[in-house]
Motif scaffolding. Structure first.
Motif, PDB file in Angstrom:
ATOM      1  N   THR A 123      14.557 -12.435 -22.720  1.00  0.00           N
ATOM      2  CA  THR A 123      14.838 -11.656 -23.499  1.00  0.00           C
ATOM      3  C   THR A 123      12.528 -12.231 -23.455  1.00  0.00           C
ATOM      4  OG1 THR A 123      16.765 -10.897 -23.722  1.00  0.00           O
ATOM      5  CG2 THR A 123      15.108 -10.676 -25.436  1.00  0.00           C
ATOM      6  N   PHE A 124      12.833 -13.616 -24.349  1.00  0.00           N
ATOM      7  CA  PHE A 124      11.839 -14.178 -25.026  1.00  0.00           C
ATOM      8  C   PHE A 124      10.486 -13.459 -23.994  1.00  0.00           C
ATOM      9  CE2 PHE A 124       8.984 -17.646 -24.971  1.00  0.00           C
ATOM     10  CZ  PHE A 124       8.426 -18.285 -26.207  1.00  0.00           C
ATOM     11  N   GLY A 125      10.402 -13.433 -22.519  1.00  0.00           N
ATOM     12  CA  GLY A 125       9.462 -13.778 -21.938  1.00  0.00           C
ATOM     13  C   GLY A 125       8.698 -12.674 -21.540  1.00  0.00           C
ATOM     14  N   THR A 126       9.835 -11.681 -22.212  1.00  0.00           N
ATOM     15  CA  THR A 126       9.168 -10.223 -21.690  1.00  0.00           C
ATOM     16  C   THR A 126       8.647 -10.377 -22.966  1.00  0.00           C
ATOM     17  OG1 THR A 126      11.627  -9.506 -21.057  1.00  0.00           O
ATOM     18  CG2 THR A 126      10.832  -8.175 -21.700  1.00  0.00           C
ATOM     19  N   GLY A 127       9.198 -10.745 -24.061  1.00  0.00           N
ATOM     20  CA  GLY A 127       8.689  -9.924 -25.273  1.00  0.00           C
ATOM     21  C   GLY A 127       6.930 -10.588 -25.313  1.00  0.00           C
ATOM     22  N   ALA A 128       6.430 -12.055 -24.742  1.00  0.00           N
ATOM     23  CA  ALA A 128       5.834 -11.865 -24.654  1.00  0.00           C
ATOM     24  C   ALA A 128       4.543 -11.910 -23.062  1.00  0.00           C
ATOM     25  CB  ALA A 128       5.586 -13.839 -24.198  1.00  0.00           C
ATOM     26  N   VAL A 129       5.524 -11.091 -22.214  1.00  0.00           N
ATOM     27  CA  VAL A 129       4.120  -9.723 -21.403  1.00  0.00           C
ATOM     28  C   VAL A 129       4.283  -8.895 -22.027  1.00  0.00           C
ATOM     29  CG1 VAL A 129       4.758  -9.181 -18.595  1.00  0.00           C
ATOM     30  CG2 VAL A 129       5.614 -11.161 -19.151  1.00  0.00           C
ATOM     31  N   ILE A 130       5.200  -8.126 -22.820  1.00  0.00           N
ATOM     32  CA  ILE A 130       4.535  -6.719 -23.679  1.00  0.00           C
ATOM     33  C   ILE A 130       3.599  -6.721 -24.396  1.00  0.00           C
ATOM     34  CG2 ILE A 130       5.739  -5.078 -25.088  1.00  0.00           C
ATOM     35  CD1 ILE A 130       8.659  -5.689 -23.620  1.00  0.00           C
ATOM     36  N   ALA A 131       3.161  -7.835 -24.671  1.00  0.00           N
ATOM     37  CA  ALA A 131       2.607  -9.066 -25.706  1.00  0.00           C
ATOM     38  C   ALA A 131       0.962  -8.646 -25.073  1.00  0.00           C
ATOM     39  CB  ALA A 131       2.611  -9.952 -26.298  1.00  0.00           C
ATOM     40  N   SER A 168      10.459 -21.302 -24.442  1.00  0.00           N
ATOM     41  CA  SER A 168      11.937 -20.451 -23.848  1.00  0.00           C
ATOM     42  C   SER A 168      12.785 -21.529 -23.969  1.00  0.00           C
ATOM     43  CB  SER A 168      11.125 -19.965 -22.578  1.00  0.00           C
ATOM     44  OG  SER A 168      10.449 -20.537 -22.067  1.00  0.00           O
ATOM     45  N   THR A 169      11.862 -23.018 -24.038  1.00  0.00           N
ATOM     46  CA  THR A 169      13.698 -23.157 -23.568  1.00  0.00           C
ATOM     47  C   THR A 169      14.302 -23.892 -24.812  1.00  0.00           C
ATOM     48  OG1 THR A 169      12.630 -25.837 -24.289  1.00  0.00           O
ATOM     49  CG2 THR A 169      12.690 -24.808 -21.670  1.00  0.00           C
ATOM     50  N   SER A 170      13.806 -23.501 -25.865  1.00  0.00           N
ATOM     51  CA  SER A 170      14.843 -23.851 -27.054  1.00  0.00           C
ATOM     52  C   SER A 170      16.037 -22.519 -27.534  1.00  0.00           C
ATOM     53  CB  SER A 170      13.561 -23.433 -28.434  1.00  0.00           C
ATOM     54  OG  SER A 170      12.933 -22.451 -28.613  1.00  0.00           O
ATOM     55  N   TYR A 171      15.568 -21.612 -26.186  1.00  0.00           N
ATOM     56  CA  TYR A 171      17.101 -20.634 -25.928  1.00  0.00           C
ATOM     57  C   TYR A 171      17.873 -20.919 -25.607  1.00  0.00           C
ATOM     58  CZ  TYR A 171      12.924 -17.533 -28.864  1.00  0.00           C
ATOM     59  OH  TYR A 171      12.692 -17.572 -30.339  1.00  0.00           O
ATOM     60  N   PRO A 172      19.396 -21.812 -25.930  1.00  0.00           N
ATOM     61  CA  PRO A 172      20.039 -22.177 -25.110  1.00  0.00           C
ATOM     62  C   PRO A 172      20.465 -21.474 -23.485  1.00  0.00           C
ATOM     63  CG  PRO A 172      21.311 -21.618 -26.909  1.00  0.00           C
ATOM     64  CD  PRO A 172      19.332 -21.540 -26.837  1.00  0.00           C
ATOM     65  N   ASP A 173      20.911 -20.594 -23.392  1.00  0.00           N
ATOM     66  CA  ASP A 173      20.757 -19.403 -22.357  1.00  0.00           C
ATOM     67  C   ASP A 173      19.739 -18.543 -21.967  1.00  0.00           C
ATOM     68  OD1 ASP A 173      21.102 -16.301 -23.491  1.00  0.00           O
ATOM     69  OD2 ASP A 173      21.899 -18.245 -25.188  1.00  0.00           O
ATOM     70  N   TRP A 174      19.765 -18.000 -20.677  1.00  0.00           N
ATOM     71  CA  TRP A 174      19.036 -17.542 -20.051  1.00  0.00           C
ATOM     72  C   TRP A 174      18.060 -16.012 -20.282  1.00  0.00           C
ATOM     73  CZ3 TRP A 174      15.736 -18.906 -17.170  1.00  0.00           C
ATOM     74  CH2 TRP A 174      15.202 -19.752 -16.548  1.00  0.00           C
ATOM     75  N   MET A 190      23.458  -8.154 -28.735  1.00  0.00           N
ATOM     76  CA  MET A 190      21.674  -8.972 -28.392  1.00  0.00           C
ATOM     77  C   MET A 190      20.841  -8.563 -29.875  1.00  0.00           C
ATOM     78  SD  MET A 190      19.908  -9.806 -25.093  1.00  0.00           S
ATOM     79  CE  MET A 190      21.012 -10.891 -24.189  1.00  0.00           C
ATOM     80  N   THR A 191      20.495 -10.308 -30.032  1.00  0.00           N
ATOM     81  CA  THR A 191      18.972  -9.323 -31.117  1.00  0.00           C
ATOM     82  C   THR A 191      18.434  -9.679 -30.390  1.00  0.00           C
ATOM     83  OG1 THR A 191      18.660 -11.737 -33.161  1.00  0.00           O
ATOM     84  CG2 THR A 191      19.180 -12.629 -31.161  1.00  0.00           C
ATOM     85  N   LEU A 192      16.846  -9.229 -31.159  1.00  0.00           N
ATOM     86  CA  LEU A 192      15.839  -8.805 -31.234  1.00  0.00           C
ATOM     87  C   LEU A 192      14.560 -10.698 -31.337  1.00  0.00           C
ATOM     88  CD1 LEU A 192      15.178  -5.173 -31.510  1.00  0.00           C
ATOM     89  CD2 LEU A 192      15.614  -6.059 -29.704  1.00  0.00           C
ATOM     90  N   ALA A 193      15.348 -11.221 -31.913  1.00  0.00           N
ATOM     91  CA  ALA A 193      14.693 -11.965 -32.817  1.00  0.00           C
ATOM     92  C   ALA A 193      13.797 -13.141 -31.187  1.00  0.00           C
ATOM     93  CB  ALA A 193      15.615 -12.859 -33.358  1.00  0.00           C
ATOM     94  N   PRO A 194      13.963 -13.225 -30.694  1.00  0.00           N
ATOM     95  CA  PRO A 194      13.539 -13.354 -29.250  1.00  0.00           C
ATOM     96  C   PRO A 194      12.472 -13.175 -28.599  1.00  0.00           C
ATOM     97  CG  PRO A 194      16.092 -13.542 -28.679  1.00  0.00           C
ATOM     98  CD  PRO A 194      16.128 -12.708 -29.882  1.00  0.00           C
ATOM     99  N   ALA A 195      12.524 -12.003 -28.266  1.00  0.00           N
ATOM    100  CA  ALA A 195      11.874 -10.866 -28.273  1.00  0.00           C
ATOM    101  C   ALA A 195      10.548 -10.278 -29.131  1.00  0.00           C
ATOM    102  CB  ALA A 195      12.300  -9.302 -27.448  1.00  0.00           C
ATOM    103  N   LEU A 196      10.547 -10.721 -30.747  1.00  0.00           N
ATOM    104  CA  LEU A 196       9.737 -10.904 -31.249  1.00  0.00           C
ATOM    105  C   LEU A 196       9.023 -11.975 -31.980  1.00  0.00           C
ATOM    106  CD1 LEU A 196      11.814  -8.721 -34.021  1.00  0.00           C
ATOM    107  CD2 LEU A 196      10.472  -8.214 -32.789  1.00  0.00           C
ATOM    108  N   THR A 216      18.999 -14.891 -23.709  1.00  0.00           N
ATOM    109  CA  THR A 216      17.525 -14.742 -25.104  1.00  0.00           C
ATOM    110  C   THR A 216      16.421 -15.740 -23.963  1.00  0.00           C
ATOM    111  OG1 THR A 216      18.427 -16.701 -25.413  1.00  0.00           O
ATOM    112  CG2 THR A 216      19.475 -15.152 -26.683  1.00  0.00           C
ATOM    113  N   ARG A 217      16.533 -16.189 -23.096  1.00  0.00           N
ATOM    114  CA  ARG A 217      15.157 -16.913 -22.764  1.00  0.00           C
ATOM    115  C   ARG A 217      14.408 -15.500 -21.849  1.00  0.00           C
ATOM    116  NH1 ARG A 217      15.590 -22.783 -19.992  1.00  0.00           N
ATOM    117  NH2 ARG A 217      16.936 -22.378 -21.498  1.00  0.00           N
TER     118      ARG A 217
END
Length: 209
Positions: free
Chosen positions: A148-156, A137-143, A1-7, A145-146
């Motif tokens: 993962t994106f949210g987790t990155g925002a929380v970590i920030a 987050s809706t730009s990511y089609p599957d849950w 799984m790519t780290l791009a959504p998290a970043l 990666t979505r």
């Protein structure tokens, strides 16, 4: 799984809370006084985490019923970010960064109550988390990666608040210089405009429906 959504989530979340505001100034002040720093930072970061999770999860549910909602929110978010970025550039141009950090420390519960007011009574926090982060987050089609994106925002949020609280004693002398605040505002304005451009490109390319 790519780290791009998290970043992307980390960069988005960090840039949104980086701007100078009442909540950040309050955390900075408590950090300088070394009073209730851990609990204050934990409260602010956890509040952000709850709102971000609601934005990512709830927004996805709304999209099922209103397919055009992401586009509407993306346009609204891009407009807000453009204006907010413009405000940062304007502040940098004016160069007025007088910042008062003083006063006696309150008790723990009183301190958390003030932090709650700064956090939950701020209308912008709902646009940032429930609206803007939810829309992106809706730009990511599957849950996966979505999430993962949210987790990155929380970590920030956790990284920012704990860094601000515990690093206040070292950062405050430097960041009280007008030139430092001016440079920071220029960076924030650039990031906001970059995110706004990404949202608009998503609409134009049809990746937000």
């Amino acid at each position: 799984m790519t780290l791009a959504p998290a970043l992307t989530g980390f960069a988005t979340g960090f840039s949104l809370i980086l701007a100078i505001g009442a909540q950040n100034a309050f955390v900075l002040r408590q950090g300088l006084m070394k009073k209730h720093v851990f609990w204050l930072c934990l409260f602010c970061a956890t509040s952000d985490a709850i709102l971000i999770a609601a934005g990512v999860a709830g927004f996805g549910a709304l999209v099922q019923a209103m397919p055009s909602l992401p586009t509407v929110m993306a346009l609204a978010g891009a407009g807000f970010l453009f204006v907010y970025g413009l405000m940062r550039f304007w502040a940098a141009w004016k160069g007025d960064y007088a910042m008062e950090i003083a006063g006696q420390s309150r008790g723990l519960w009183a301190t958390l109550a003030i932090a709650a007011a700064f956090t939950w009574a701020n209308p912008h926090v709902y646009l940032d988390t429930l609206g803007l982060i939810g829309a992106i987050s809706t730009s990511y089609p599957d849950w996966p990666t979505r999430i993962t994106f949210g987790t990155g925002a929380v970590i920030a949020s956790f990284v920012f608040f704990f860094s601000l609280g515990y690093g206040a004693r070292f950062l405050a002398p430097v960041m009280q210089k007008p030139a430092s605040w001016r440079g920071l505002d220029v960076i924030i304005g650039g990031v906001m405009w970059a995110i706004a451009a990404k949202l608009l490109l998503g609409v134009l390319n049809g990746t937000l429906h």
